[in-house]
Structure formats: structure tokens, C-alpha cells
Design a protein around this motif. Structure first.
Motif, mmCIF file in Angstrom:
data_model
loop_
_atom_site.group_PDB
_atom_site.id
_atom_site.type_symbol
_atom_site.label_atom_id
_atom_site.label_comp_id
_atom_site.label_asym_id
_atom_site.label_seq_id
_atom_site.Cartn_x
_atom_site.Cartn_y
_atom_site.Cartn_z
ATOM 1 N N VAL A 52 45.174 -3.813 35.774
ATOM 2 C CA VAL A 52 44.855 -3.512 34.185
ATOM 3 C C VAL A 52 44.270 -2.337 34.225
ATOM 4 C CG1 VAL A 52 42.643 -4.723 34.235
ATOM 5 C CG2 VAL A 52 43.819 -4.744 32.367
ATOM 6 N N GLY A 53 43.456 -1.874 35.076
ATOM 7 C CA GLY A 53 42.567 -0.647 35.048
ATOM 8 C C GLY A 53 43.672 0.703 34.906
ATOM 9 N N LEU A 54 44.496 0.547 36.018
ATOM 10 C CA LEU A 54 45.534 1.649 35.847
ATOM 11 C C LEU A 54 46.334 1.545 34.563
ATOM 12 C CD1 LEU A 54 47.153 1.243 39.740
ATOM 13 C CD2 LEU A 54 45.457 3.146 38.522
ATOM 14 N N SER A 55 46.562 0.359 34.032
ATOM 15 C CA SER A 55 47.288 0.599 32.775
ATOM 16 C C SER A 55 46.407 1.087 31.671
ATOM 17 C CB SER A 55 47.850 -1.124 32.275
ATOM 18 O OG SER A 55 48.316 -1.569 33.249
ATOM 19 N N ALA A 84 43.548 4.973 47.309
ATOM 20 C CA ALA A 84 44.698 4.813 46.922
ATOM 21 C C ALA A 84 44.733 4.573 45.746
ATOM 22 C CB ALA A 84 45.547 3.720 47.829
ATOM 23 N N SER A 85 43.962 3.637 44.997
ATOM 24 C CA SER A 85 43.999 3.375 43.491
ATOM 25 C C SER A 85 43.583 4.630 42.950
ATOM 26 C CB SER A 85 43.023 2.110 43.230
ATOM 27 O OG SER A 85 43.340 0.905 43.888
ATOM 28 N N LEU A 86 42.724 5.258 43.383
ATOM 29 C CA LEU A 86 42.249 6.706 42.802
ATOM 30 C C LEU A 86 43.372 7.705 42.446
ATOM 31 C CD1 LEU A 86 38.612 7.014 44.004
ATOM 32 C CD2 LEU A 86 39.012 6.132 41.547
ATOM 33 N N ALA A 139 45.707 6.517 39.962
ATOM 34 C CA ALA A 139 45.036 6.991 38.550
ATOM 35 C C ALA A 139 45.331 8.175 38.267
ATOM 36 C CB ALA A 139 43.444 6.657 38.679
ATOM 37 N N ARG A 140 45.037 9.173 39.139
ATOM 38 C CA ARG A 140 45.343 10.708 39.089
ATOM 39 C C ARG A 140 46.955 10.808 38.545
ATOM 40 N NH1 ARG A 140 41.359 11.417 43.015
ATOM 41 N NH2 ARG A 140 42.765 10.984 44.705
ATOM 42 N N GLU A 141 47.788 10.217 39.317
ATOM 43 C CA GLU A 141 49.195 10.435 39.028
ATOM 44 C C GLU A 141 49.374 9.904 37.481
ATOM 45 O OE1 GLU A 141 51.113 8.345 42.155
ATOM 46 O OE2 GLU A 141 50.492 9.426 43.647
ATOM 47 N N LEU A 142 48.643 8.698 37.161
ATOM 48 C CA LEU A 142 48.946 8.212 35.754
ATOM 49 C C LEU A 142 48.285 8.955 34.694
ATOM 50 C CD1 LEU A 142 48.878 4.305 36.816
ATOM 51 C CD2 LEU A 142 50.991 5.781 35.912
ATOM 52 N N GLY A 200 42.792 -5.443 47.822
ATOM 53 C CA GLY A 200 43.583 -4.550 48.386
ATOM 54 C C GLY A 200 44.675 -3.933 47.630
ATOM 55 N N THR A 201 45.010 -4.950 46.680
ATOM 56 C CA THR A 201 46.201 -4.444 45.855
ATOM 57 C C THR A 201 46.382 -3.447 45.180
ATOM 58 O OG1 THR A 201 46.722 -6.992 45.859
ATOM 59 C CG2 THR A 201 47.966 -5.732 44.440
ATOM 60 N N VAL A 202 47.252 -2.709 45.403
ATOM 61 C CA VAL A 202 47.292 -1.388 44.492
ATOM 62 C C VAL A 202 48.283 -1.402 43.580
ATOM 63 C CG1 VAL A 202 47.529 1.297 44.342
ATOM 64 C CG2 VAL A 202 46.384 -0.011 46.180
ATOM 65 N N GLY A 203 48.117 -1.245 42.143
ATOM 66 C CA GLY A 203 49.207 -1.526 41.059
ATOM 67 C C GLY A 203 49.500 -2.860 40.908
#
Length: 355
Positions: free
Chosen positions: A183-186, A206-208, A211-214, A345-348
Motif C-alpha cells: 500500500v505504501g509503494l502504491s 529493497a523497498s526503498l 520506491a525510487r523506481e516508482l 520481508g515482502t516487497v511489493g
């Protein structure tokens, strides 16, 4: 049909043969093509949310981010036909209450949460039902991949409704997103699409990176700074704070950090729901919120009509929910993926597309 069945709080879920759903006169039955695996499923599996009246009982079929083809249609349904590809909000509405009539079906007075009550089973199954289909069944435009639709599910839809409709994000505004899970990446992606300058906050590199890619212009890792709100403010002009800040996780620390990251007159958006640690209660700097006129908003799901906005922005190339989908899995893998979410640990977004 085969389905993932809840056995009790933190007990291993199992894939079993269960009775297929019956088609109500005002409903439809859908053959599942894909369904997102959401952190809300983890909350339910751990036994959270009794403080808001949700008591998970053995026998439940979870799964509330679905897409599929309609295979049965009730006699009272006029807007949906056999063969249509559809999705649905997870918080189904009746279309008649005062909130539904005002276009806010997501907070319907008779809202039914898909996959969290026995009388509305979810979509970790070969088929799932949609109640009041003329209200809740949302047709999918041709050419959109079912996995991408599952990716916009609960998390993307909630983030879109919150960032695009609950708070005011204008081009050039600064937006912080605390917690970069699905939800945060969204929220990062939506805020960037609306012209916001996004600061992403998470302890996982990895999440950050995602986030940069998005579209995140800046990132903050709380494990590397002493004061998260101050680190966020340093990413803004004159260190004044952000115009909008989103708590996309729901723990006490991220909620307070989000509120304390705001500039005067800023808006806090609460998307993440709390865990058993908070049980729905978080202390906040109320006096500062008063003297700085900071505003606090919540976002719960999305009314059905807002899907058209998402589809239009997808068609224009402004949004791509599929970019947040990081893996596709089989029905047999769903229980392990849900239980593994306890370590963050789940990314995306994982999506089940093999039934």
C-alpha cells in the motif's frame, strides 16, 4: 472447488475442496483468474481486529483483491453478463444507504468485507461470489492483464482513494510515505503521478529502491537516523515539513512519525491499520496538531466509481499497478506467503494466479 481455508489464528491454512458459491438473485459468481495476497490477510490470520468487530472463525476463505470471468448471473442483475471480466471493492456496499447515494460506497452503512465473514467468501478459491453485483461488480477494460488488476486490489485502490481524494496533493507538493509495503509503494506511485515530490520512508533497502523506481525523489531509512520526522523535514524546502504525510503501515511509530513530519497546515493520511500491539489506539501530539492546524484523514478502500479514474490514468500511461506486483504464486503457496508477512520481508505485491 479448491480453496485456501482458515483454520484458526496463526494455525497453518490448508488447501481443501469446498462447496462452490451459490449465485444470489442480485449477485454473480466469478471464476477466479488472479487475487492479490494482502497484509490484511496476515492481520486476519493472526487474529487481529477483534477491536473493530471482526472475529475470524475457522472455515473462512480469505482473498479480497480478485479479478475473474463471470460464470453465473442472478435474475435481478442488469449491468453484468456471463463472460465479463470483473473485479470488486473488498468492502462491498449495498448501493442504497446515504453514503452510497453520496458516492461514498466504501463507507456504506451495511458494508460487507470480502473474505473476512462467512457469508461473503473470498477469492483464494477457484470461484468467488459478488453480492449486489450492479453496485459492486466493476467491469475491466479490454487489454488489461488480470495480474495487474489484482495488483490494484485493496492496497492500490485504498492508496489511490486516499491520496487522490481524501487529501489534497497538488503538483509540487511534498508527500512523505511512511512504510513502503504494497500500500505504501502504491501511495508513492499515485502521489508521483499527481505531481507530488515524494519522500519514501522504510527500514528495508529493497523497498526503498522500489520506491525510487516508482517516483520517490528522496528516501529515509529509520534505522540510519535518530529522528525520522526531522530527517523527512530536511528533504523539504527550508526544512519546514511535508504538505501531506501518509502512514501506510499502521504501527504507533509510523503514525506518530507521519504526523510529526508535517508542515504547518499539513495533512496526515492514515491508510495502515494497527496491529495487536496498538489495538486501534495510538497517542498523538494533539496540542501541536491544534496549534499548527494539522489535519488527520483516514482512507478505507475505494468506492466502485473511482475505478474508472484508475483505468483512465492507466490508459494514459500515468499509472501502472502491475509495476508493484513482485511475484506470482499458486494457490498452494498462499498459506506460506501470508504467514511470512510477519517479518515485513515482502516487497511489493504477491499475486496468486494459479488455481
Amino acid at each position: 472447488m479448491r480453496a485456501v481455508v482458515f483454520q484458526g489464528a496463526e494455525e497453518p491454512m490448508t488447501v481443501e475442496n469446498v462447496d462452490p458459491p451459490e449465485c444470489d438473485d442480485d449477485g454473480v459468481v466469478v471464476e477466479t483468474e488472479a487475487c492479490g495476497v494482502c497484509r490484511s490477510d496476515w492481520h486476519a490470520w493472526t487474529g487481529d481486529w477483534d477491536w473493530i468487530g471482526l472475529m475470524m472463525t475457522p472455515g473462512l476463505v480469505f482473498g479480497h483483491e480478485p479479478v475473474g470471468r463471470v460464470v453465473e448471473v442472478g435474475d435481478e442483475v442488469s449491468r453484468v453478463s456471463v463472460g465479463d471480466r470483473v473485479t470488486t471493492p473488498f468492502n462491498m456496499s449495498d448501493g442504497t444507504c446515504r453514503h452510497c447515494r453520496a458516492g461514498r460506497g466504501n463507507i456504506c452503512e451495511k458494508s460487507v468485507p470480502m473474505g473476512f465473514v462467512q457469508f461473503q467468501p473470498g477469492a483464494f478459491a477457484e470461484r468467488f461470489p459478488i453480492r449486489v453485483a450492479d453496485q459492486n461488480a466493476v467491469k475491466i477494460p479490454d487489454g488489461i492483464d488480470p495480474v495487474d488488476v489484482a495488483g490494484l486490489g485493496c492496497r492500490f485502490a485504498t492508496a489511490f482513494h486516499g491520496v487522490a481524494h481524501r487529501v489534497d496533493v497538488e503538483p509540487g507538493d511534498t508527500v512523505a510515505v511512511h512504510g513502503c509495503g504494497g500500500v505504501g509503494l502504491s501511495a508513492v506511485h499515485v502521489a508521483d503521478a499527481l505531481g507530488g515530490r515524494v519522500v519514501a520512508v522504510d527500514i528495508d533497502e529493497a523497498s526503498l529502491e522500489m520506491a525510487r523506481e516508482l517516483g520517490a525523489a528522496e528516501t529515509v531509512n529509520p534505522s540510519e537516523v535518530q529522528d525520522v520526522p526531522q530527517a523527512v523535514k530536511k528533504c523539504t524546502p527550508k526544512s519546514r515539513g511535508v504538505d501531506v504525510s501518509v502512514d501506510a503501515l499502521g504501527i504507533a511509530a509510523t503514525c506518530r512519525n507521519s504526523v510529526n513530519s508535517l508542515a504547518k497546515g499539513g495533512q496526515h493520511l492514515q491508510i495502515g491499520l494497527t496491529t495487536g500491539e496498538e489495538e486501534g489506539e495510538v497517542s498523538l501530539p494533539v496540542d501541536t496538531m491544534v496549534t499548527d492546524e494539522r489535519e488527520f484523514y483516514g482512507s478505507y478502500g475505494m468506492p466502485p466509481h473511482e475505478y474508472e479514474e484508475i483505468f483512465a490514468m492507466m490508459d494514459a500511461g500515468k499509472l501502472d499497478p502491475g509495476r508493484i506486483v513482485t511475484e506470482t504464486i499458486s494457490l498452494e503457496e498462499v498459506p506460506d506467503v501470508v504467514s511470512s508477512m510477519d517479518d515485513y520481508g515482502t516487497v511489493g505485491i504477491p499475486v496468486c494466479n494459479e488455481f
